[in-house]
Design a protein around this motif. Structure first.
Motif, short mmCIF file in Angstrom:
data_model
loop_
_atom_site.label_atom_id
_atom_site.label_comp_id
_atom_site.label_asym_id
_atom_site.label_seq_id
_atom_site.Cartn_x
_atom_site.Cartn_y
_atom_site.Cartn_z
N SER A 157 12.91 -4.98 12.76
CA SER A 157 12.50 -3.83 13.57
C SER A 157 13.69 -3.32 14.38
O SER A 157 14.70 -4.02 14.55
N ALA A 158 13.57 -2.11 14.88
CA ALA A 158 14.68 -1.48 15.59
C ALA A 158 15.15 -2.30 16.79
O ALA A 158 16.35 -2.39 17.07
N ASP A 159 14.21 -2.93 17.51
CA ASP A 159 14.59 -3.72 18.68
C ASP A 159 14.92 -5.17 18.34
O ASP A 159 15.25 -5.96 19.22
N GLY A 203 9.85 3.43 12.67
CA GLY A 203 9.12 2.16 12.63
C GLY A 203 8.40 1.88 11.34
O GLY A 203 7.64 0.91 11.25
N GLY A 204 8.63 2.70 10.31
CA GLY A 204 8.02 2.46 9.01
C GLY A 204 8.83 1.48 8.18
O GLY A 204 10.04 1.33 8.38
N LEU A 205 8.16 0.84 7.26
CA LEU A 205 8.82 -0.10 6.35
C LEU A 205 8.69 0.42 4.93
O LEU A 205 7.60 0.76 4.47
N TRP A 206 9.84 0.48 4.23
CA TRP A 206 9.90 0.94 2.85
C TRP A 206 10.10 -0.28 1.96
O TRP A 206 11.03 -1.06 2.17
N ASN A 207 9.24 -0.41 0.95
CA ASN A 207 9.30 -1.58 0.07
C ASN A 207 9.39 -1.17 -1.39
O ASN A 207 8.61 -0.34 -1.87
N ALA A 208 10.35 -1.77 -2.09
CA ALA A 208 10.48 -1.57 -3.53
C ALA A 208 9.45 -2.45 -4.24
O ALA A 208 9.38 -3.66 -4.00
N VAL A 209 8.65 -1.84 -5.11
CA VAL A 209 7.57 -2.56 -5.78
C VAL A 209 8.06 -3.02 -7.15
O VAL A 209 8.22 -2.21 -8.08
N MET A 216 7.27 2.21 -1.70
CA MET A 216 6.17 2.64 -0.84
C MET A 216 6.53 2.44 0.62
O MET A 216 7.21 1.47 0.97
N ARG A 217 6.09 3.38 1.46
CA ARG A 217 6.29 3.26 2.90
C ARG A 217 5.00 2.90 3.60
O ARG A 217 3.94 3.49 3.33
N PHE A 218 5.09 1.92 4.51
CA PHE A 218 3.96 1.52 5.34
C PHE A 218 4.31 1.84 6.79
O PHE A 218 5.42 1.53 7.25
N ASP A 219 3.38 2.44 7.53
CA ASP A 219 3.65 2.73 8.93
C ASP A 219 3.45 1.46 9.77
O ASP A 219 3.18 0.37 9.24
N ALA A 220 3.58 1.58 11.08
CA ALA A 220 3.52 0.41 11.96
C ALA A 220 2.19 -0.31 11.89
O ALA A 220 2.09 -1.50 12.24
N GLN A 221 1.14 0.37 11.44
CA GLN A 221 -0.18 -0.25 11.31
C GLN A 221 -0.44 -0.76 9.89
O GLN A 221 -1.53 -1.22 9.58
N LEU A 279 14.46 9.48 8.79
CA LEU A 279 15.81 8.93 8.93
C LEU A 279 15.76 7.41 8.97
O LEU A 279 14.80 6.80 9.46
N GLY A 280 16.83 6.80 8.48
CA GLY A 280 16.93 5.35 8.49
C GLY A 280 17.61 4.83 9.74
O GLY A 280 17.93 5.58 10.67
#
Length: 288
Positions: A157-159, A203-209, A216-221, A279-280
């Motif tokens: 995460s960013a922090d 805060g999104g996570l991008w995952n290679a399937v 696919m991108r998943f948001d913080a939830q 943006l990344g």
């Protein structure tokens, strides 16, 4: 999926990697870097003039990162080494699981403090007997946790308070409290086999399937917000790059593909990209 932004990735470089992986953006030279594990080569691409190149290596490079003082930290299949900026071996820091002939290093990335975190996989039997290690700035190496079959999706995460991690056969991505590593929760049950991941500035996570022909991108939830489709079945890793960090670069693999699959998807193993409108975050170089 209702409400999901659907995009198509474009081919950037038809490099036909045996198993492209470990992609990152290096702002020091404005290049995208990635490894072809099976091809024992380190590749680069410069967006400004679209030049590219390959550096031959003596062994399978699985993950890597630039060093703050110049040069590279390199996680080969059997251990972690320091290399110079002109790709000469300087020192071996750690030999990985020498007592287990079936395991090797796999997925890794620096944390927000500039420490290098890399996990292993059992490519012989698939047993859950490998581990995740961290190389600290003083070059000491510690084991973070074990019981791993195939480490993937390592990002922060960013922090820096949360480590995202997937043991791919479990088909889920965990969110781990990075301070003590004791608090672990399932961030998302993935619709496919999770491979490499990165995070964005929102805060999104991008995952290679893996075997899913998509990122696919998943948001913080943990909700799916974006899907990027690829003309290659095995997406492996992704990273934001370009000086504006607005382009998502994606590596792919030919591992396990038969002749019929390669006829159907001839660009498999290539480098792809998309601009998703987000943006990344820049990775920290290794601080050691």
């Amino acid at each position: 999926m209702t409400g999901v932004v659907a995009l198509q990735a474009a081919l950037v470089l038809d490099c036909a990697n045996g198993h492209g992986e470990g992609i990152l953006w290096n702002p020091a030279d404005c290049r995208v870097w990635w490894t072809d594990i099976q091809g024992q080569g380190l590749w680069w691409f410069r967006p400004d003039d679209r030049l590219s190149g390959r550096i031959a290596l003596p062994a399978r490079l699985c993950a890597f990162a630039p060093r703050a003082g110049g040069g590279w930290i390199m996680a080969f299949a059997d251990g972690v080494e320091l290399w110079s900026a002109d790709f000469r071996r300087e020192a071996r820091l750690h030999t990985f699981e020498p007592g287990n002939p079936h395991t090797r290093l796999n997925d890794g990335r620096t944390d927000r403090q500039g420490r290098f975190v890399v996990g292993g996989m059992n490519e012989g039997t698939g047993a859950f007997d490998s581990s995740v290690i961290r190389v600290n700035a003083d070059r000491s190496v510690e084991t973070l946790f074990g019981g791993v079959s195939c480490a993937n999706s390592t990002c922060f995460s960013a922090d820096g308070s949360t480590m995202f991690f997937a043991d791919s056969p479990r088909r889920q991505i965990e969110a781990i409290a990075y301070g003590g590593l004791a608090e672990r929760r399932v961030f998302v049950e993935t619709p496919g086999i999770p491979d490499g991941s990165c995070v964005d500035a929102d805060g999104g996570l991008w995952n290679a399937v893996w075997e899913g022909a998509a990122v696919m991108r998943f948001d913080a939830q943990g909700r799916v917000t974006h899907r990027i489709d690829l003309p290659a079945r095995r997406a492996t890793c992704c990273a934001f790059g370009g000086e504006d960090l607005a382009t998502l670069y994606i590596t792919t693999s030919r591992l396990g593909a038969d002749a019929a699959e390669l006829v159907a998807t001839p660009r498999a193993g290539g480098l792809f990209a998309a601009r998703p409108g987000l943006l990344g975050l820049a990775d920290r170089p290794f601080a050691g």
